[in-house]
Design an enzyme around this catalytic site. Structure first.
Site, mmCIF file in Angstrom:
data_model
loop_
_atom_site.group_PDB
_atom_site.id
_atom_site.type_symbol
_atom_site.label_atom_id
_atom_site.label_comp_id
_atom_site.label_asym_id
_atom_site.label_seq_id
_atom_site.Cartn_x
_atom_site.Cartn_y
_atom_site.Cartn_z
ATOM 1 N N ALA A 131 20.816 32.678 -125.528
ATOM 2 C CA ALA A 131 19.646 33.417 -126.010
ATOM 3 C C ALA A 131 19.197 34.480 -125.019
ATOM 4 O O ALA A 131 18.431 35.369 -125.370
ATOM 5 C CB ALA A 131 18.507 32.442 -126.275
ATOM 6 N N GLY A 132 19.702 34.382 -123.793
ATOM 7 C CA GLY A 132 19.210 35.271 -122.730
ATOM 8 C C GLY A 132 19.613 36.716 -122.956
ATOM 9 O O GLY A 132 20.594 37.029 -123.638
ATOM 10 N N ARG A 161 20.471 41.229 -115.679
ATOM 11 C CA ARG A 161 21.279 41.722 -114.564
ATOM 12 C C ARG A 161 22.480 42.555 -115.017
ATOM 13 O O ARG A 161 23.103 43.238 -114.219
ATOM 14 C CB ARG A 161 21.731 40.535 -113.694
ATOM 15 N N GLU A 176 17.186 26.068 -107.329
ATOM 16 C CA GLU A 176 17.634 27.417 -107.679
ATOM 17 C C GLU A 176 17.561 28.347 -106.465
ATOM 18 O O GLU A 176 16.760 28.122 -105.549
ATOM 19 C CB GLU A 176 16.764 27.982 -108.809
ATOM 20 N N LYS A 199 49.100 55.591 -141.570
ATOM 21 C CA LYS A 199 47.917 54.800 -141.904
ATOM 22 C C LYS A 199 48.101 54.159 -143.269
ATOM 23 O O LYS A 199 48.543 54.839 -144.205
ATOM 24 C CB LYS A 199 46.715 55.750 -141.919
ATOM 25 N N ARG A 203 57.846 77.016 -152.966
ATOM 26 C CA ARG A 203 57.460 77.970 -151.923
ATOM 27 C C ARG A 203 57.880 79.358 -152.395
ATOM 28 O O ARG A 203 58.704 79.475 -153.300
ATOM 29 C CB ARG A 203 58.151 77.619 -150.595
HETATM 30 C C1 UD1 Z 1 21.886 28.827 -114.239
HETATM 31 C C2 UD1 Z 1 21.364 27.539 -113.583
HETATM 32 C C3 UD1 Z 1 21.957 27.410 -112.185
HETATM 33 C C4 UD1 Z 1 23.476 27.418 -112.272
HETATM 34 C C5 UD1 Z 1 23.975 28.654 -113.012
HETATM 35 C C6 UD1 Z 1 25.462 28.499 -113.298
HETATM 36 C C7 UD1 Z 1 19.110 27.102 -114.456
HETATM 37 C C8 UD1 Z 1 17.656 27.207 -114.172
HETATM 38 N N1 UD1 Z 1 19.933 27.603 -113.515
HETATM 39 O O1 UD1 Z 1 21.398 29.930 -113.497
HETATM 40 O O2 UD1 Z 1 21.516 26.209 -111.592
HETATM 41 O O3 UD1 Z 1 24.022 27.360 -110.971
HETATM 42 O O4 UD1 Z 1 23.308 28.780 -114.289
HETATM 43 O O5 UD1 Z 1 26.017 29.670 -113.802
HETATM 44 O O6 UD1 Z 1 19.483 26.577 -115.473
HETATM 45 N N2 UD1 Z 1 19.459 31.299 -121.445
HETATM 46 C C9 UD1 Z 1 18.826 31.090 -122.657
HETATM 47 N N3 UD1 Z 1 17.471 31.111 -122.700
HETATM 48 C C10 UD1 Z 1 16.713 31.326 -121.619
HETATM 49 C C11 UD1 Z 1 17.357 31.543 -120.360
HETATM 50 C C12 UD1 Z 1 18.732 31.520 -120.318
HETATM 51 O O7 UD1 Z 1 19.483 30.872 -123.669
HETATM 52 O O8 UD1 Z 1 15.474 31.316 -121.749
HETATM 53 C C13 UD1 Z 1 20.952 31.277 -121.404
HETATM 54 C C14 UD1 Z 1 21.534 32.584 -120.936
HETATM 55 O O9 UD1 Z 1 21.824 33.428 -122.048
HETATM 56 C C15 UD1 Z 1 22.811 32.142 -120.212
HETATM 57 C C16 UD1 Z 1 22.499 30.729 -119.750
HETATM 58 O O10 UD1 Z 1 21.347 30.306 -120.464
HETATM 59 O O11 UD1 Z 1 23.916 32.104 -121.073
HETATM 60 C C17 UD1 Z 1 22.229 30.653 -118.253
HETATM 61 O O12 UD1 Z 1 21.147 31.522 -117.936
HETATM 62 P P1 UD1 Z 1 21.168 32.450 -116.652
HETATM 63 O O13 UD1 Z 1 19.912 33.254 -116.638
HETATM 64 O O14 UD1 Z 1 22.444 33.168 -116.543
HETATM 65 O O15 UD1 Z 1 21.064 31.330 -115.511
HETATM 66 P P2 UD1 Z 1 21.480 31.462 -113.997
HETATM 67 O O16 UD1 Z 1 20.411 32.202 -113.249
HETATM 68 O O17 UD1 Z 1 22.849 31.956 -113.872
HETATM 69 CA CA CA Z 2 24.340 32.755 -115.305
#
Ligand code: UD1
Ligand code: CA
Length: 460
Positions: free
Chosen positions: A10-11, A15, A155, A351, A440
């Site tokens: 969902a993220g 970055r 973290e 094509k 032609r």
């Molecule tokens: C996370 C872990 C960390 C681990 C690392 C491994 C946590 C707090 N941290 O950090 O310990 O070492 O992964 O790669 O869990 N996502 C959602 N909803 C949200 C936030 C994130 O669906 O509200 C999803 C993101 O899309 C992603 C995954 O969760 O696919 C991980 O999120 P990300 O922000 O990448 O976590 P990291 O900071 O890498």
């Molecule tokens: Ca990650």
């Protein structure tokens, strides 16, 4: 007892600094999230996969379609909050759930299987997959107590100087008993530096509840690599490319300068094929035995037969049958099917067309929406005129037809077997079997014209 998988996607991927949601980013032309879901399926250990979507959820849903169930996290409040969104789909079932981040494209089915084996054998309530990395920056660190049992995960942003030196990290993969999962998620707080609900806090919560916690140490650390930015994406893609190329070379595929060769995850290449430099073969492509592909060739979602030679060319969603030679500089697309023993040469675009046995279009031709028979010679500069600005029309050419150079075949048109189109003709009527078609202006030679012209000039 059932097993579930919850994949977090969902993220936004802040970055990445771009607009595509992170888990949709492709490696070797396939989205990150598709690797995870496919590898989970391949384990045959998971009864149902739930993907948590949120930011630009339609992009992720278009990739995965109805191969999974979805839970929606409308506000991205952290990984712990994301897992909670799957509660209604999972909470009433007995069993175990594996949780994986959606930004971990290198994880393969064996790692998932081994993690499950370890979880069951050690009878854990929660198993955390950890690994040791040289540079732990950005990952959650595994903190162990005096008995070497996992105590908590800290973290990056919340770690003190001593904790930052720990290089055993949380991969983000957890296997947990369902009944414990949602009970502990409800207890997570967001009192950390990011103000998020961290999934990692369940370790500390379950520890207090006297649950049995364990870790499974993954030896091949790179497989758990998290992709947070475009640099990491390129590193992950490089690793995947190397793994695929190595597997193929070990199975009898020769690669000249393999660092420049990109082969997709689902591509099948049979033995005794040679791939030359700067070649990309991706999607659901198949290359059959004894063929030579490249250099400088792109093949996507296409099937290449046996003993084919295809160089300096682009082939998309098309097929080249046995013993044909394609290139240099051919472009086949949108369902072009090149029959056996064809010769498709320099600067030829084909094509949505079929060609029969031993047909040739050796130089500078466009063939679109055509059906072409056996042993046809399509001359240099000849084209099918398939489009009138509004609609596309079909050209049908029988067997043994000779299409002279620079002919325009205005579709819809049928040119029957054994006929001959004179060079430079613009043909807009059907041509009966065995005929010569000339369309032609006839040539007129004005004799002595140049001499008279010169004389005229001098007099002036
Ligand atoms: C996370 C872990 C960390 C681990 C690392 C491994 C946590 C707090 N941290 O950090 O310990 O070492 O992964 O790669 O869990 N996502 C959602 N909803 C949200 C936030 C994130 O669906 O509200 C999803 C993101 O899309 C992603 C995954 O969760 O696919 C991980 O999120 P990300 O922000 O990448 O976590 P990291 O900071 O890498
Ligand atoms: Ca990650």
């Amino acid at each position: 007892m059932k097993s579930y998988a919850i994949v977090l996607a969902a993220g936004k991927g802040t970055r990445m600094k771009t607009c595509l949601p992170k888990c949709a980013y492709p490696l070797l032309k396939k989205p990150m999230i598709a690797y995870i879901v496919e590898n989970l399926k391949n384990t045959e250990l998971v009864d149902e996969t739930i993907v948590v979507v949120g930011h630009k959820k339609e992009v992720i849903q278009e990739i995965l379609n109805n191969s999974v169930s979805y839970a929606v996290q409308s506000e991205q409040l952290g990984t712990g909050h994301a897992v909670k969104m799957a509660k209604e789909l999972v909470k009433d079932f007995e069993g175990n759930t594996i949780i994986l981040p959606g930004d971990m494209p290198l994880i393969d089915e064996n790692v998932i299987k081994q993690a499950f084996d370890n979880h069951y054998e050690s009878k854990n309530d929660l198993t955390i997959v950890s690994t040791i990395v040289e540079d732990p920056f950005g990952y959650g660190r595994i903190i162990r107590n005096g008995d070497n049992i996992i105590d908590k995960i800290v973290e990056e942003n919340d770690a003190n100087q001593k904790e930052k030196l720990i290089n055993e990290i949380n991969t983000g993969i957890y296997i947990i008993k369902n009944d414990l999962l949602f009970a502990s998620l409800d207890k997570i707080q967001n009192n950390n530096s990011k103000g998020e609900y961290y999934l990692t806090d369940i370790v500390n919560i379950l520890k207090k509840d006297k649950a049995k916690l364990g870790t499974y140490l993954l030896k091949t650390a790179y497989k758990a690599m998290g992709v947070n930015d475009l640099y990491a994406l390129s590193i992950a893609e490089g690793k995947l490319r190397q793994d695929i190329n190595k597997r193929l070379m070990k199975s009898g595929v020769a690669m000249i300068n393999p660092d420049t060769i990109t082969i997709g995850h689902n591509v099948v290449i049979e033995e005794n094929v040679t791939i030359h430099p700067n070649t990309y073969i991706t999607g659901n492509s198949v290359i059959k035995k004894n063929s030579a592909i490249g250099p400088n060739t792109e093949i996507h979602n296409s099937t290449i037969g046996e003993r084919v030679i295809c160089k300096h060319s682009l082939v998309y969603n098309s097929e080249i049958q046995d013993e044909s030679k394609v290139g240099p500089f051919a472009h086949l697309r949108d369902g072009a099917v090149i029959g056996p023993k064809n010769r498709i040469g320099n600067f030829v675009e084909i094509k949505k067309s079929y060609t029969g046995y031993k047909t040739k279009a050796s130089h500078l031709a466009y063939i679109g929406d055509a059906q072409i028979g056996d042993r046809v010679n399509f001359g240099c500069g000849a084209i099918t005129v398939n489009y009138d600005g509004k609609n596309k029309y079909k050209t049908i050419i029988g067997d043994n037809v000779f299409v002279g150079c620079n002919a325009n075949l205005i579709a819809p048109i049928e040119i029957h077997d054994d006929s001959f189109i004179a060079a430079g003709s613009t043909v807009n009527k059907n041509v009966p079997k065995g005929s010569l078609a000339i369309a032609r202006a006839y040539q007129v030679n004005k004799e002595n014209y140049m001499k008279l012209k010169d004389k005229d000039k001098k007099e002036k």
